[in-house]
Design an enzyme around this catalytic site. Structure first.
Site, PDB file in Angstrom:
ATOM      1  N   ASP A 193       0.818  -1.225   0.000  1.00 20.71           N
ATOM      2  CA  ASP A 193       0.000   0.000   0.000  1.00 20.71           C
ATOM      3  C   ASP A 193       0.851   1.276   0.000  1.00 20.71           C
ATOM      4  O   ASP A 193       0.426   2.309   0.534  1.00 20.71           O
ATOM      5  CB  ASP A 193      -0.952   0.028   1.202  1.00 20.71           C
ATOM      6  CG  ASP A 193      -2.002  -1.072   1.119  1.00 20.71           C
ATOM      7  OD1 ASP A 193      -2.397  -1.432  -0.014  1.00 20.71           O
ATOM      8  OD2 ASP A 193      -2.432  -1.570   2.176  1.00 20.71           O
ATOM      9  N   THR A 234       0.829   0.938  -7.597  1.00 19.64           N
ATOM     10  CA  THR A 234      -0.041   0.889  -8.770  1.00 19.64           C
ATOM     11  C   THR A 234      -0.413   2.282  -9.246  1.00 19.64           C
ATOM     12  O   THR A 234      -0.462   2.553 -10.458  1.00 19.64           O
ATOM     13  CB  THR A 234      -1.307   0.079  -8.467  1.00 19.64           C
ATOM     14  OG1 THR A 234      -0.925  -1.261  -8.112  1.00 19.64           O
ATOM     15  CG2 THR A 234      -2.232   0.030  -9.669  1.00 19.64           C
ATOM     16  N   LYS A 241       1.735  -7.021 -14.090  1.00 17.47           N
ATOM     17  CA  LYS A 241       1.585  -7.355 -12.674  1.00 17.47           C
ATOM     18  C   LYS A 241       1.660  -8.877 -12.594  1.00 17.47           C
ATOM     19  O   LYS A 241       0.638  -9.566 -12.589  1.00 17.47           O
ATOM     20  CB  LYS A 241       0.242  -6.841 -12.153  1.00 17.47           C
ATOM     21  CG  LYS A 241      -0.012  -7.100 -10.677  1.00 17.47           C
ATOM     22  CD  LYS A 241       0.697  -6.114  -9.791  1.00 17.47           C
ATOM     23  CE  LYS A 241       0.273  -6.289  -8.339  1.00 17.47           C
ATOM     24  NZ  LYS A 241       1.007  -5.380  -7.435  1.00 17.47           N
ATOM     25  N   SER A 269      -2.445 -10.914  -5.468  1.00 23.56           N
ATOM     26  CA  SER A 269      -3.419 -11.505  -4.558  1.00 23.56           C
ATOM     27  C   SER A 269      -4.476 -10.451  -4.260  1.00 23.56           C
ATOM     28  O   SER A 269      -4.330  -9.286  -4.612  1.00 23.56           O
ATOM     29  CB  SER A 269      -2.726 -11.992  -3.277  1.00 23.56           C
ATOM     30  OG  SER A 269      -1.965 -10.964  -2.687  1.00 23.56           O
ATOM     31  N   GLU A 283       5.374  -4.351 -12.257  1.00 23.10           N
ATOM     32  CA  GLU A 283       5.077  -3.979 -10.873  1.00 23.10           C
ATOM     33  C   GLU A 283       5.158  -5.186  -9.957  1.00 23.10           C
ATOM     34  O   GLU A 283       4.555  -6.233 -10.229  1.00 23.10           O
ATOM     35  CB  GLU A 283       3.680  -3.354 -10.778  1.00 23.10           C
ATOM     36  CG  GLU A 283       3.353  -2.868  -9.367  1.00 23.10           C
ATOM     37  CD  GLU A 283       1.917  -2.422  -9.218  1.00 23.10           C
ATOM     38  OE1 GLU A 283       1.334  -2.645  -8.146  1.00 23.10           O
ATOM     39  OE2 GLU A 283       1.369  -1.846 -10.180  1.00 23.10           O
ATOM     40  N   GLY A 284       5.896  -5.037  -8.874  1.00 23.33           N
ATOM     41  CA  GLY A 284       5.995  -6.099  -7.886  1.00 23.33           C
ATOM     42  C   GLY A 284       4.763  -6.168  -7.003  1.00 23.33           C
ATOM     43  O   GLY A 284       3.721  -5.576  -7.293  1.00 23.33           O
ATOM     44  N   PRO A 342       0.416  13.513  -4.458  1.00 19.88           N
ATOM     45  CA  PRO A 342      -0.372  13.784  -3.257  1.00 19.88           C
ATOM     46  C   PRO A 342      -1.445  12.728  -3.066  1.00 19.88           C
ATOM     47  O   PRO A 342      -1.672  11.873  -3.933  1.00 19.88           O
ATOM     48  CB  PRO A 342      -0.990  15.155  -3.544  1.00 19.88           C
ATOM     49  CG  PRO A 342      -1.130  15.175  -5.033  1.00 19.88           C
ATOM     50  CD  PRO A 342       0.070  14.423  -5.570  1.00 19.88           C
ATOM     51  N   LEU A 377      -4.842  11.428  -3.473  1.00 18.31           N
ATOM     52  CA  LEU A 377      -5.852  11.764  -4.478  1.00 18.31           C
ATOM     53  C   LEU A 377      -7.224  11.268  -4.045  1.00 18.31           C
ATOM     54  O   LEU A 377      -7.343  10.243  -3.358  1.00 18.31           O
ATOM     55  CB  LEU A 377      -5.473  11.149  -5.819  1.00 18.31           C
ATOM     56  CG  LEU A 377      -4.134  11.602  -6.409  1.00 18.31           C
ATOM     57  CD1 LEU A 377      -3.823  10.815  -7.678  1.00 18.31           C
ATOM     58  CD2 LEU A 377      -4.155  13.096  -6.708  1.00 18.31           C
TER      59      LEU A 377
END
Length: 235
Positions: A12, A16, A37, A41, A116-117, A209, A211
C-alpha cells in the site's frame, strides 16, 4: 526500449497509482506502453475469472492493449502475501515461470515497460525465491515508490540498500502520500522530502499527493500530472 521494475517501501505504498500514472504520462507523449503485474493476490471472482484491481489499472494503460492473463498471469483471491495465497490455491509460484512469461513481452520493445511487484522488495515467491529475484533475472533497473508516512526515510534507505546488494540500479524514486496527517506540518513534510532526496541515490521522479477516490483512469491521469518519466535505458 525502456523497461523498469517498480517496487515499494511496503504494501500500500502507492505502487499501482505511480505505475499507472507513469504509463499514462507515456501515452500522453504518444509512446507505446506495457504494464505487467506478474503476481497479484486480493483478486475478485468475475464471470471472466479472477481479476485484480491493480492489474486492471495497468491493463487499461497498456497500448497496444493485451489480454488480462498476459498482464497478470498469476492471480489469487486471498488478500495476503502472494506465496501464502498461492499455497492456499495449491499452486507453487516459481521464478522460472515468471521470467518465461515476462521476458518475451519485454522483448517486444515497447517505449515504456513497467513490471510492478507485490508489497515490498523482499516479498517471497516460495521458500527459496523472492519477487525481487524477478527483477534480477530480467536485469531491470528499479523505480522505488516511497509511501510517505512516519518511518519512510529508514524504509526507503533500507530498500535502496537491498536493491544495490542485489546488483541492480535504482533508476528513480517517487514519493506517494499515503497518510495525509504526515503532511499536516508542511515544514516537517518538506524536510522529510529533502532528506529523502539527499540520501537516496537516484533522482526523484515526482511526489504524488493523496488523491480523491475516483475511477482508476482518473486517478492515473491525476498522478501523471505530478510525475516525470525515468531516463531511457536499454532494459
Amino acid at each position: 526500449m525502456s523497461a523498469f521494475f517498480v517496487t515499494g517501501t511496503d504494501t500500500d505504498a502507492g505502487k499501482t497509482l505511480v505505475t499507472s500514472g507513469l504509463l499514462t504520462l507515456a501515452r500522453r507523449r504518444g509512446l507505446t506502453t506495457l504494464g505487467l503485474k506478474p503476481v497479484a493476490s486480493g483478486c475478485e471472482a468475475t464471470p471472466q475469472g479472477l481479476r485484480n484491481a491493480d492489474a486492471l489499472a495497468l491493463q487499461a494503460q497498456t497500448r497496444p492493449p493485451l489480454p488480462y492473463a498476459t498482464i497478470n498471469p498469476f492471480a489469487f483471491a486471498p488478500a495476503i502475501a502472494p506465496h501464502l495465497a498461492a499455497r492456499r490455491a495449491g499452486v507453487r509460484l516459481a521464478l522460472d515461470a515468471l521470467v518465461d512469461h515476462a521476458r518475451p513481452l519485454l522483448a517486444e520493445q515497447r517505449d515504456l515497460s513497467l513490471v510492478e511487484g507485490a508489497g515490498g522488495w523482499r516479498v517471497p515467491l516460495n521458500g527459496d525465491e523472492d519477487l525481487a529475484d524477478l527483477a534480477v533475472r530480467l536485469g531491470l533497473p528499479v523505480i522505488l515508490v516511497v509511501g510517505l508516512r512516519l518511518g519512510c526515510i529508514s524504509h526507503a534507505r533500507l530498500t535502496c540498500d537491498a536493491i544495490r546488494a542485489d546488483g541492480l540500479r535504482l533508476a528513480g524514486w517517487v514519493g506517494s502520500l499515503v497518510n495525509t496527517a504526515f503532511a499536516e506540518d508542511d515544514a516537517l513534510y518538506r524536510e522529510n522530502l529533502t532528506t529523502l532526496a539527499a540520501t537516496l541515490p537516484a533522482p526523484c521522479l515526482g511526489v504524488v499527493p493523496r488523491l480523491a477516490a475516483e475511477s482508476p483512469a482518473a486517478m492515473a491521469a491525476a498522478a501523471a500530472d505530478h510525475l516525470e518519466l525515468p531516463a531511457a535505458n536499454s532494459g
